[in-house]
Design an enzyme around this catalytic site. Structure first.
Site, PDB file in Angstrom:
ATOM      1  N   GLN A  85      -4.234  -5.234   7.022  1.00 56.71           N
ATOM      2  CA  GLN A  85      -5.240  -6.167   6.486  1.00 56.71           C
ATOM      3  C   GLN A  85      -5.224  -7.529   7.156  1.00 56.71           C
ATOM      4  OE1 GLN A  85      -7.600  -5.458   4.345  1.00 56.71           O
ATOM      5  NE2 GLN A  85      -6.903  -3.412   3.783  1.00 56.71           N
ATOM      6  N   ASP A 145       3.405  -4.279   7.940  1.00 60.48           N
ATOM      7  CA  ASP A 145       2.137  -3.555   7.814  1.00 60.48           C
ATOM      8  C   ASP A 145       1.018  -4.577   8.028  1.00 60.48           C
ATOM      9  OD1 ASP A 145      -0.258  -2.597   6.817  1.00 60.48           O
ATOM     10  OD2 ASP A 145       0.643  -1.562   5.113  1.00 60.48           O
ATOM     11  N   LYS A 168     -10.044  -1.466  10.585  1.00 56.89           N
ATOM     12  CA  LYS A 168     -10.048  -2.616   9.679  1.00 56.89           C
ATOM     13  C   LYS A 168     -10.515  -3.872  10.391  1.00 56.89           C
ATOM     14  CE  LYS A 168      -7.415  -0.592   6.323  1.00 56.89           C
ATOM     15  NZ  LYS A 168      -7.990  -0.100   5.089  1.00 56.89           N
ATOM     16  N   HIS A 174       0.874  -1.175   0.000  1.00 55.49           N
ATOM     17  CA  HIS A 174       0.000   0.000   0.000  1.00 55.49           C
ATOM     18  C   HIS A 174       0.914   1.230   0.000  1.00 55.49           C
ATOM     19  CE1 HIS A 174      -2.803   2.917   1.838  1.00 55.49           C
ATOM     20  NE2 HIS A 174      -3.787   2.111   1.487  1.00 55.49           N
ATOM     21  N   CYS A 220      -4.834   2.366  -3.644  1.00 58.01           N
ATOM     22  CA  CYS A 220      -3.597   2.910  -3.032  1.00 58.01           C
ATOM     23  C   CYS A 220      -2.408   1.975  -3.236  1.00 58.01           C
ATOM     24  CB  CYS A 220      -3.768   3.220  -1.557  1.00 58.01           C
ATOM     25  SG  CYS A 220      -4.992   4.473  -1.227  1.00 58.01           S
TER      26      CYS A 220
END
Ligand code: 7TS
Length: 421
Positions: A218, A215, A241, A138, A379
């Protein structure tokens, strides 16, 4: 606080499956018409909806506890501080951090990654050092590294992937050298759904002394997260999220790294003592939490964690896998539709393109049917370029989605295509 019926009964059917109809009752937003049709919300990778328990938690906080934290001695200040810190403990256990002090509250994944880039990155990176960033990132896990590389003279190199959307681990191995100081990878790709082998990639990076920033935007809603088992140096996440409020997230970091990093922003809370010409910094985690934080939403994040834990991540994942398999099968039958991202290990994200049809037109027309999907580059512009496309239509599924909704998606797409072709 009122006890909701759903707070005491289990969320499983007689067969032991997830009781999706019962879960749906907790999400008031799902129960509405959009453009005259029952809402089918399939944009969960952008943000998940919030259960009543989370919404009530925000209302309760403002009704019974609102005060500024860590600085008052009156009852409300103590109550607000206790609730805020209770979320830190809960989140710490949720991701298996060795201690709550290693969980720093931020606005979300983007801010967490920027924090690492502009404190740790800025203090260690030198001319010619390398930052490895995966092809699947992202913009939030690419742009901060490009910015810090520009400032320090370090170089950003991209870990390549195959056409299925899986990172090429042998190529990654070849790229690892003493020059690599930071590796930035997502646990799960937002555009393609790929689950990356982060545990293996972290071990490989540690072999050359590099620090790994994961990261986790998700991953938290779909996978069990154990930062110690992964041996992650940093792990970034966003509450919205995984069924919590927007505007709150966290950065997990290894204690030694966090202790040696300079503070990110200056102001209240992050200092111990201040003089007209100098200051001393506070202990972890406050050192990185300047200013009055987003207290109400932080408090409500605990309600989201409690909610997920009561339902069980394993049951959520099993249900989402059934949805993904069903959607993959149904959508593959549509003439000219190509799924982008066919990794062996995937979460419930389905990105696709359709011959001769622009993704934006699909999104607008599906919305007329009450079906919410995301369209565009998500993104991840360089990733789209790598795939040779401008964007995709993305359907992403959560615990409250049903097989019937996926049937409706297929029906909606077929209808839309008749209009567009
Ligand atoms: N990293 C990944 C992998 C993401 O999916 C997102 C948001 C972010 C970072 C940024 O998170 P934030 O909470 O700081 O904004 N992804 C998406 C998406 O896929 N559609 O909308 C936002």
């Amino acid at each position: 606080m009122n006890t909701l019926i759903n707070d005491i009964e289990p969320y499983t059917t007689m067969q032991g499956d997830l009781d999706v109809q019962k879960i749906r009752l907790d999400f008031p937003v799902l129960n509405q018409l959009v453009n005259g049709k029952p809402l089918i919300y399939l944009d969960n990778a952008a943000t998940t909806q919030k259960p009543k328990q989370v919404i009530d938690s925000i209302v309760n906080y403002y009704q019974f506890a609102n005060a500024n934290i860590h600085r008052g001695i009156h009852t409300l200040a103590e109550r607000a501080t206790a609730e805020y810190e209770a979320t830190r403990k809960s989140l710490s256990t949720f991701i298996n951090s060795p201690s709550p002090e290693q969980v720093i509250f931020t606005r979300g994944t983007t801010e967490s990654i920027n924090l690492v880039a502009f404190t740790y990155g800025k203090s260690v990176l030198k001319l010619g050092d390398e930052i490895l960033v995966s092809a699947l990132e992202h913009h939030s896990n690419l742009v901060p590294w490009l910015m810090i590389a520009k400032e320090t003279g370090a170089v950003v190199k991209i870990i390549p992937m195959n056409d299925e959307g899986e990172l090429l681990i042998e190529e990654y191995q070849k790229m690892l050298s003493e020059k690599v100081k930071i590796v930035a990878i997502n646990h799960v790709s937002n555009s393609l759904g790929t689950i990356n082998p982060v545990k293996q990639m972290i071990a490989m990076a540690h072999g050359v002394g590099a620090v790994v920033v994961v990261d986790g935007a998700q991953s938290v809603s779909h996978l069990d997260i154990d930062v110690q088992d992964l041996d992650a140096d940093f792990y970034a996440l966003s509450s919205h999220k995984f069924y919590g409020p927007t505007g709150i997230g966290a950065l997990y970091g290894k204690r030694a790294l966090l202790e040696n990093m300079p503070p990110y922003q200056g102001g209240g809370e992050m200092i111990k003592d201040v003089f007209y010409n100098s200051f001393t910094v506070n202990e972890l985690p406050y050192k990185f939490e300047a200013g009055t934080p987003n207290i109400a939403d932080t408090v409500a994040l605990k309600a989201a964690i409690d909610y997920i834990q009561r339902i069980s991540k394993v049951k959520i994942r099993d249900h989402e896998n059934v949805l993904l398999a069903h959607a993959t099968k149904l959508l593959s039958e549509i003439d000219g539709l190509k799924i982008i991202g066919q990794a062996k290990e995937k979460v419930s994200v389905l990105s696709f393109v359709i011959d001769g049809v622009h993704h934006q037109d699909i999104g607008i027309l599906l919305d007329q049917e009450g079906i919410a999907v995301r369209t565009g580059h998500h993104c991840t512009q360089p990733l789209m370029e790598r795939c040779g496309i401008a964007g995709t239509t993305r359907a992403s599924f959560a615990m409250y989605n049903t097989l019937e909704e996926i049937n409706q998606l297929q029906w909606g797409l077929t209808k839309v295509l008749k209009m567009l072709r």
